[in-house]
Design a protein around this motif. Structure first.
Motif, PDB file in Angstrom:
ATOM      1  N   VAL A 256      -1.741 -13.921 -18.865  1.00 51.99           N
ATOM      2  CA  VAL A 256      -0.680 -14.431 -19.742  1.00 51.99           C
ATOM      3  C   VAL A 256       0.126 -13.305 -20.377  1.00 51.99           C
ATOM      4  O   VAL A 256       1.149 -13.557 -21.019  1.00 51.99           O
ATOM      5  CB  VAL A 256      -1.249 -15.369 -20.836  1.00 51.99           C
ATOM      6  CG1 VAL A 256      -1.887 -16.594 -20.204  1.00 51.99           C
ATOM      7  CG2 VAL A 256      -2.220 -14.652 -21.753  1.00 51.99           C
ATOM      8  N   GLY A 257      -0.340 -12.072 -20.220  1.00 51.91           N
ATOM      9  CA  GLY A 257       0.466 -10.908 -20.595  1.00 51.91           C
ATOM     10  C   GLY A 257       0.982 -10.898 -22.013  1.00 51.91           C
ATOM     11  O   GLY A 257       2.168 -10.636 -22.244  1.00 51.91           O
ATOM     12  N   GLY A 258       0.144 -11.198 -22.988  1.00 47.48           N
ATOM     13  CA  GLY A 258       0.549 -11.139 -24.388  1.00 47.48           C
ATOM     14  C   GLY A 258       1.369 -12.319 -24.867  1.00 47.48           C
ATOM     15  O   GLY A 258       1.878 -12.309 -25.991  1.00 47.48           O
ATOM     16  N   ARG A 259       1.504 -13.346 -24.025  1.00 49.59           N
ATOM     17  CA  ARG A 259       2.333 -14.495 -24.408  1.00 49.59           C
ATOM     18  C   ARG A 259       1.551 -15.587 -25.128  1.00 49.59           C
ATOM     19  O   ARG A 259       2.117 -16.637 -25.433  1.00 49.59           O
ATOM     20  CB  ARG A 259       3.008 -15.088 -23.162  1.00 49.59           C
ATOM     21  CG  ARG A 259       3.994 -14.140 -22.484  1.00 49.59           C
ATOM     22  CD  ARG A 259       4.630 -14.780 -21.266  1.00 49.59           C
ATOM     23  NE  ARG A 259       3.640 -15.062 -20.228  1.00 49.59           N
ATOM     24  CZ  ARG A 259       3.893 -15.798 -19.138  1.00 49.59           C
ATOM     25  NH1 ARG A 259       5.096 -16.334 -18.972  1.00 49.59           N
ATOM     26  NH2 ARG A 259       2.944 -15.992 -18.238  1.00 49.59           N
ATOM     27  N   ALA A 260       0.253 -15.365 -25.404  1.00 52.73           N
ATOM     28  CA  ALA A 260      -0.561 -16.380 -26.081  1.00 52.73           C
ATOM     29  C   ALA A 260      -1.424 -15.730 -27.146  1.00 52.73           C
ATOM     30  O   ALA A 260      -1.860 -14.580 -27.013  1.00 52.73           O
ATOM     31  CB  ALA A 260      -1.441 -17.120 -25.074  1.00 52.73           C
ATOM     32  N   GLU A 261      -1.661 -16.478 -28.211  1.00 51.24           N
ATOM     33  CA  GLU A 261      -2.582 -16.068 -29.264  1.00 51.24           C
ATOM     34  C   GLU A 261      -3.550 -17.214 -29.533  1.00 51.24           C
ATOM     35  O   GLU A 261      -3.274 -18.378 -29.215  1.00 51.24           O
ATOM     36  CB  GLU A 261      -1.836 -15.704 -30.549  1.00 51.24           C
ATOM     37  CG  GLU A 261      -1.163 -16.887 -31.232  1.00 51.24           C
ATOM     38  CD  GLU A 261      -0.538 -16.553 -32.582  1.00 51.24           C
ATOM     39  OE1 GLU A 261      -0.708 -15.416 -33.059  1.00 51.24           O
ATOM     40  OE2 GLU A 261       0.118 -17.459 -33.161  1.00 51.24           O
ATOM     41  N   LEU A 262      -4.698 -16.878 -30.144  1.00 50.94           N
ATOM     42  CA  LEU A 262      -5.706 -17.862 -30.509  1.00 50.94           C
ATOM     43  C   LEU A 262      -5.830 -17.907 -32.029  1.00 50.94           C
ATOM     44  O   LEU A 262      -5.960 -16.858 -32.667  1.00 50.94           O
ATOM     45  CB  LEU A 262      -7.069 -17.494 -29.908  1.00 50.94           C
ATOM     46  CG  LEU A 262      -7.138 -17.214 -28.410  1.00 50.94           C
ATOM     47  CD1 LEU A 262      -8.547 -16.768 -28.012  1.00 50.94           C
ATOM     48  CD2 LEU A 262      -6.721 -18.442 -27.611  1.00 50.94           C
ATOM     49  N   ILE A 263      -5.793 -19.110 -32.602  1.00 49.55           N
ATOM     50  CA  ILE A 263      -6.021 -19.270 -34.039  1.00 49.55           C
ATOM     51  C   ILE A 263      -7.111 -20.325 -34.206  1.00 49.55           C
ATOM     52  O   ILE A 263      -6.954 -21.476 -33.776  1.00 49.55           O
ATOM     53  CB  ILE A 263      -4.749 -19.687 -34.788  1.00 49.55           C
ATOM     54  CG1 ILE A 263      -3.610 -18.711 -34.490  1.00 49.55           C
ATOM     55  CG2 ILE A 263      -5.013 -19.728 -36.287  1.00 49.55           C
ATOM     56  CD1 ILE A 263      -2.315 -19.038 -35.201  1.00 49.55           C
ATOM     57  N   VAL A 264      -8.201 -19.920 -34.822  1.00 46.95           N
ATOM     58  CA  VAL A 264      -9.388 -20.754 -34.942  1.00 46.95           C
ATOM     59  C   VAL A 264      -9.607 -21.094 -36.414  1.00 46.95           C
ATOM     60  O   VAL A 264      -9.545 -20.207 -37.270  1.00 46.95           O
ATOM     61  CB  VAL A 264     -10.628 -20.028 -34.381  1.00 46.95           C
ATOM     62  CG1 VAL A 264     -11.829 -20.956 -34.354  1.00 46.95           C
ATOM     63  CG2 VAL A 264     -10.342 -19.473 -32.980  1.00 46.95           C
TER      64      VAL A 264
END
Length: 310
Positions: free
Chosen positions: A43-51
């Motif tokens: 995904v090359g830096g195009r996604a983040e995770l927030i938990v």
């Protein structure tokens, strides 16, 4: 309420297109986080995770998750709440924390069914710019224990269906288990914090949204690992009855087409329903009966609860 936020090293400079929003309560989302992180390079830096830990109050789990967050390649944030604030408020909080133009609500007990799950969501967001999209879910990786046989049968029959089938009633088959929402859409219509307990807040949200924006369905499924026993399902249905009544009052045009509502309306006219209703629950508990028959009885129990609520 105390709120503790922990970011990993990749989080600071990230400019994600997609924010994966994952609430949990008394679950461990570690397996799902690791599975998603395998797609970090793709995904090359195009996604983040927030938990979001919605008030689990387990310091040992918090410590394990903090260490895991630090080890992930994807930008990741862990938000730990000192007290539970509920399904709708928690998801609204996650959306406020997100930096992406698209939000992917993903339950912590889901497991992607293929190796491009996250990449496919990112590609859909970039190429198609959908207002709302639901990816569906499956039972591919779900446990096959006998104690979950009734829930498995019910889910396979009514929930784990193709995108073509879901498109026929697009607002009905929208769940926060695997749901993509464009930020401007969510800014216009967030989850109703007036819902309490379990059930219907996501479908009610979809009803509101579908009056203003197109809701599309695709086949990018994840497995629902959190199958329940009959006892757990009945407890959830009991919690959901007031929520169903809230939905029925707000959106009678949509609800009138739902089998659960039509059956509830018929049961409402049955004399002595309050005395009959426990029999449906007892039949659903009988392990010697076929799962399909037990599931049918459990649906009648739910409809009887709804009949008293509407």
């Amino acid at each position: 309420m105390s709120v503790v936020i922990h970011d990993n090293a990749a989080c600071g400079d990230a400019r994600p297109t997609l924010s994966v929003l994952m609430p949990f309560l008394r679950d461990d989302p570690s397996d799902l986080l690791c599975m998603l992180d395998r797609e970090a390079q793709g995904v090359g830096g195009r996604a983040e995770l927030i938990v979001l830990d919605d008030g689990t109050a387990d310091p040992a789990l918090t410590a394990r998750l903090t260490a895991l967050i630090d080890a992930l390649s994807l930008p990741a944030r862990l938000i730990t709440l000192g007290a539970n604030e509920g399904r709708s408020k928690g998801r609204n909080r996650l959306a406020q924390e997100a930096r992406g133009r698209f939000l992917l609500f993903l339950d912590s007990d889901m497991r992607p069914d293929h190796a491009r799950f996250l990449a496919d969501w990112v590609d859909l967001a970039v190429n198609d710019n959908p207002a709302v999209a639901f990816g569906g879910f499956s039972l591919l990786q779900a446990p096959t224990d006998t104690r979950y046989a009734v829930h498995r049968q019910m889910a396979a029959r009514s929930d784990c269906i193709s995108a073509d089938q879901r498109t026929l009633q697009p607002e009905k088959y929208v769940f926060t288990s695997n749901l993509l929402v464009r930020r401007d859409v969510f800014d216009t219509e967030s989850f109703d914090a007036g819902f309490s307990g379990w059930g219907w807040e996501d479908v009610e949200w979809a009803m509101r949204v579908s009056r203003r924006f197109p809701v599309v369905h695709i086949d990018n499924p994840a497995t629902h690992m959190g199958l329940d026993t009959v006892e757990a399902l009945t407890a959830k249905y009991e919690q959901s009855a007031p929520n169903f009544a809230r939905v029925a009052a707000r959106h009678p045009d949509f609800v009138a087409a739902y089998p659960s509502y039509r059956v509830a309306k018929k049961l409402k006219a049955v004399p002595g329903l309050r005395m009959i209703r426990p029999l449906f629950k007892q039949v659903a508990r009988l392990g010697l009966l076929p799962p399909a028959l037990r599931g049918f009885s459990l649906r009648l129990y739910r409809a009887a609860l709804y009949a008293e609520a509407i």
